[in-house]
Design a protein around this motif. Sequence first.
Motif, PDB file in Angstrom:
ATOM      1  N   ALA A 130       3.514   0.616  -0.711  1.00 11.99           N
ATOM      2  CA  ALA A 130       4.481  -0.040   0.166  1.00 11.99           C
ATOM      3  C   ALA A 130       3.812  -1.065   1.069  1.00 11.99           C
ATOM      4  O   ALA A 130       4.436  -2.053   1.466  1.00 11.99           O
ATOM      5  N   ARG A 131       2.537  -0.847   1.379  1.00 16.35           N
ATOM      6  CA  ARG A 131       1.776  -1.782   2.214  1.00 16.35           C
ATOM      7  C   ARG A 131       1.057  -2.850   1.375  1.00 16.35           C
ATOM      8  O   ARG A 131       0.153  -3.528   1.857  1.00 16.35           O
ATOM      9  N   ASN A 132       1.458  -2.975   0.098  1.00 19.84           N
ATOM     10  CA  ASN A 132       0.892  -3.988  -0.795  1.00 19.84           C
ATOM     11  C   ASN A 132      -0.613  -3.822  -1.006  1.00 19.84           C
ATOM     12  O   ASN A 132      -1.360  -4.801  -1.123  1.00 19.84           O
ATOM     13  N   THR A 133      -1.054  -2.560  -1.060  1.00 24.29           N
ATOM     14  CA  THR A 133      -2.454  -2.268  -1.365  1.00 24.29           C
ATOM     15  C   THR A 133      -2.516  -1.637  -2.751  1.00 24.29           C
ATOM     16  O   THR A 133      -3.239  -0.665  -2.986  1.00 24.29           O
ATOM     17  N   THR A 134      -1.754  -2.211  -3.671  1.00 29.12           N
ATOM     18  CA  THR A 134      -1.607  -1.664  -5.018  1.00 29.12           C
ATOM     19  C   THR A 134      -2.926  -1.636  -5.773  1.00 29.12           C
ATOM     20  O   THR A 134      -3.200  -0.702  -6.532  1.00 29.12           O
ATOM     21  N   SER A 135      -3.753  -2.656  -5.590  1.00 30.18           N
ATOM     22  CA  SER A 135      -5.024  -2.711  -6.317  1.00 30.18           C
ATOM     23  C   SER A 135      -5.907  -1.520  -5.986  1.00 30.18           C
ATOM     24  O   SER A 135      -6.632  -1.018  -6.848  1.00 30.18           O
ATOM     25  N   LEU A 136      -5.845  -1.051  -4.750  1.00 33.08           N
ATOM     26  CA  LEU A 136      -6.627   0.119  -4.358  1.00 33.08           C
ATOM     27  C   LEU A 136      -6.099   1.369  -5.053  1.00 33.08           C
ATOM     28  O   LEU A 136      -6.868   2.170  -5.597  1.00 33.08           O
ATOM     29  N   VAL A 137      -4.775   1.542  -5.069  1.00 35.68           N
ATOM     30  CA  VAL A 137      -4.165   2.716  -5.703  1.00 35.68           C
ATOM     31  C   VAL A 137      -4.440   2.720  -7.200  1.00 35.68           C
ATOM     32  O   VAL A 137      -4.652   3.779  -7.807  1.00 35.68           O
ATOM     33  N   SER A 138      -4.477   1.540  -7.810  1.00 37.50           N
ATOM     34  CA  SER A 138      -4.696   1.423  -9.257  1.00 37.50           C
ATOM     35  C   SER A 138      -6.047   1.973  -9.678  1.00 37.50           C
ATOM     36  O   SER A 138      -6.252   2.276 -10.863  1.00 37.50           O
ATOM     37  N   ALA A 257      -2.612   6.781   5.656  1.00 33.98           N
ATOM     38  CA  ALA A 257      -2.550   5.707   4.660  1.00 33.98           C
ATOM     39  C   ALA A 257      -2.417   4.343   5.326  1.00 33.98           C
ATOM     40  O   ALA A 257      -3.026   3.355   4.884  1.00 33.98           O
ATOM     41  N   LEU A 258      -1.620   4.262   6.391  1.00 33.07           N
ATOM     42  CA  LEU A 258      -1.490   3.003   7.137  1.00 33.07           C
ATOM     43  C   LEU A 258      -2.840   2.590   7.721  1.00 33.07           C
ATOM     44  O   LEU A 258      -3.210   1.408   7.703  1.00 33.07           O
ATOM     45  N   TRP A 259      -3.558   3.569   8.224  1.00 36.60           N
ATOM     46  CA  TRP A 259      -4.892   3.317   8.777  1.00 36.60           C
ATOM     47  C   TRP A 259      -5.832   2.805   7.682  1.00 36.60           C
ATOM     48  O   TRP A 259      -6.572   1.838   7.887  1.00 36.60           O
ATOM     49  N   ALA A 260      -5.766   3.448   6.510  1.00 35.45           N
ATOM     50  CA  ALA A 260      -6.601   3.021   5.382  1.00 35.45           C
ATOM     51  C   ALA A 260      -6.260   1.591   4.958  1.00 35.45           C
ATOM     52  O   ALA A 260      -7.155   0.785   4.658  1.00 35.45           O
ATOM     53  N   ALA A 261      -4.969   1.267   4.947  1.00 40.13           N
ATOM     54  CA  ALA A 261      -4.542  -0.090   4.571  1.00 40.13           C
ATOM     55  C   ALA A 261      -5.072  -1.111   5.566  1.00 40.13           C
ATOM     56  O   ALA A 261      -5.495  -2.213   5.183  1.00 40.13           O
ATOM     57  N   ASP A 262      -5.061  -0.752   6.853  1.00 39.59           N
ATOM     58  CA  ASP A 262      -5.578  -1.672   7.870  1.00 39.59           C
ATOM     59  C   ASP A 262      -7.098  -1.822   7.756  1.00 39.59           C
ATOM     60  O   ASP A 262      -7.639  -2.904   7.999  1.00 39.59           O
ATOM     61  N   ILE A 263      -7.775  -0.744   7.412  1.00 34.54           N
ATOM     62  CA  ILE A 263      -9.227  -0.828   7.204  1.00 34.54           C
ATOM     63  C   ILE A 263      -9.526  -1.752   6.027  1.00 34.54           C
ATOM     64  O   ILE A 263     -10.433  -2.596   6.084  1.00 34.54           O
ATOM     65  N   GLU A 264      -8.732  -1.619   4.960  1.00 35.44           N
ATOM     66  CA  GLU A 264      -8.907  -2.488   3.798  1.00 35.44           C
ATOM     67  C   GLU A 264      -8.698  -3.953   4.174  1.00 35.44           C
ATOM     68  O   GLU A 264      -9.393  -4.845   3.689  1.00 35.44           O
ATOM     69  N   ALA A 265      -7.724  -4.188   5.024  1.00 28.30           N
ATOM     70  CA  ALA A 265      -7.415  -5.561   5.444  1.00 28.30           C
ATOM     71  C   ALA A 265      -8.307  -6.019   6.596  1.00 28.30           C
ATOM     72  O   ALA A 265      -8.147  -7.138   7.095  1.00 28.30           O
ATOM     73  N   LYS A 266      -9.236  -5.124   7.002  1.00 27.93           N
ATOM     74  CA  LYS A 266     -10.141  -5.396   8.128  1.00 27.93           C
ATOM     75  C   LYS A 266      -9.367  -5.795   9.380  1.00 27.93           C
ATOM     76  O   LYS A 266      -9.708  -6.749  10.070  1.00 27.93           O
ATOM     77  N   GLU A 267      -8.294  -5.033   9.645  1.00 22.28           N
ATOM     78  CA  GLU A 267      -7.458  -5.287  10.818  1.00 22.28           C
ATOM     79  C   GLU A 267      -7.641  -4.201  11.881  1.00 22.28           C
ATOM     80  O   GLU A 267      -6.742  -3.928  12.664  1.00 22.28           O
ATOM     81  N   THR A 268      -8.809  -3.560  11.891  1.00 19.26           N
ATOM     82  CA  THR A 268      -9.092  -2.552  12.905  1.00 19.26           C
ATOM     83  C   THR A 268     -10.410  -2.881  13.588  1.00 19.26           C
ATOM     84  O   THR A 268     -11.212  -3.658  13.090  1.00 19.26           O
TER      85      THR A 268
END
Length: 286
Positions: A130-138, A257-268
């Motif tokens: 849902a947070r458009n981090t599909t490549s990570l889930v794949s 999961a939201l936290w992980a998505a932000d870490i991936e986007a380097k927004e933390t």
Amino acid sequence: MTSRIVSHAQDVAKEDYDRAKVLLNDAARSGSYLYPIKGVAYFFTHPALWKPLRDKLIPYLALYSGVVGSMFVFTYVPQLAVLVFVNGPLAVFTTVLLILSESATIVSFVSKNYLLQDAILDTFDGTLVARNTTSLVSAGREVKGGQGDAIQRLGKALKKPFSRFSVNELVRYFMYLPLNFIPVVGTVAFILLRGRARGDAVHDRYFQLKDWSGPRRSKWLSDHKGPYTAFGTVATLLEMIPVASIVFTFTNTVGAALWAADIEAKETKMTKFTAPELQEAAKKAE
């Protein structure tokens, strides 16, 4: 001799205080303690994420009511009789907190091993989609393209799901249990220790999807001990709330999961480096 012991004790106390101060500052700057709350808001505004919870709600409530009811019937009076000597009138409340914590641990052990494992996995992965981090889930499961909500797009899991609830964690829980005999401060310390253990496990799936080795995970958790303890403490307190604990189990998963998505986007605040620098620093930990 006595003055030397007192001086040494003061040095140790100061060292512990300074270490705790650093952890609290790191936790405050990271904002990690907000993610369980963000998880609540995100979960209730994204109905697609409700499906895993709906499928497990009735079995979980049956398990929870059975455990909590049994614990209050058979252990409230004996534990109250012990705690009243150290907590005085507050024992009425600290015993309730203790039983809720014990019940939550038992329910968590049983449910996460046998009842909720797949549902929690779907919730975590679905939130990332849902947070458009599909490549990570794949990297860990099939993700369907085309139409459909985040949960409907989840396919077969390709990697082993979340680790089962560790027996060592259960043993550690009972080791820390006597802290509740110390008035107020002991109960707070117990919850914080439970929060630290809870925090260390919230990104197990994220680390799995990233294919991080054990040393890399340990180095990351060690470097960010304050933020993970803060997240785990808030999550633990939410999951201690009677009846609603199952909802918070899922909202905490969403928050992680939201936290992980932000870490991936380097927004933390935890991800100050560029991607190549971050990868290089992680590799050095292996």
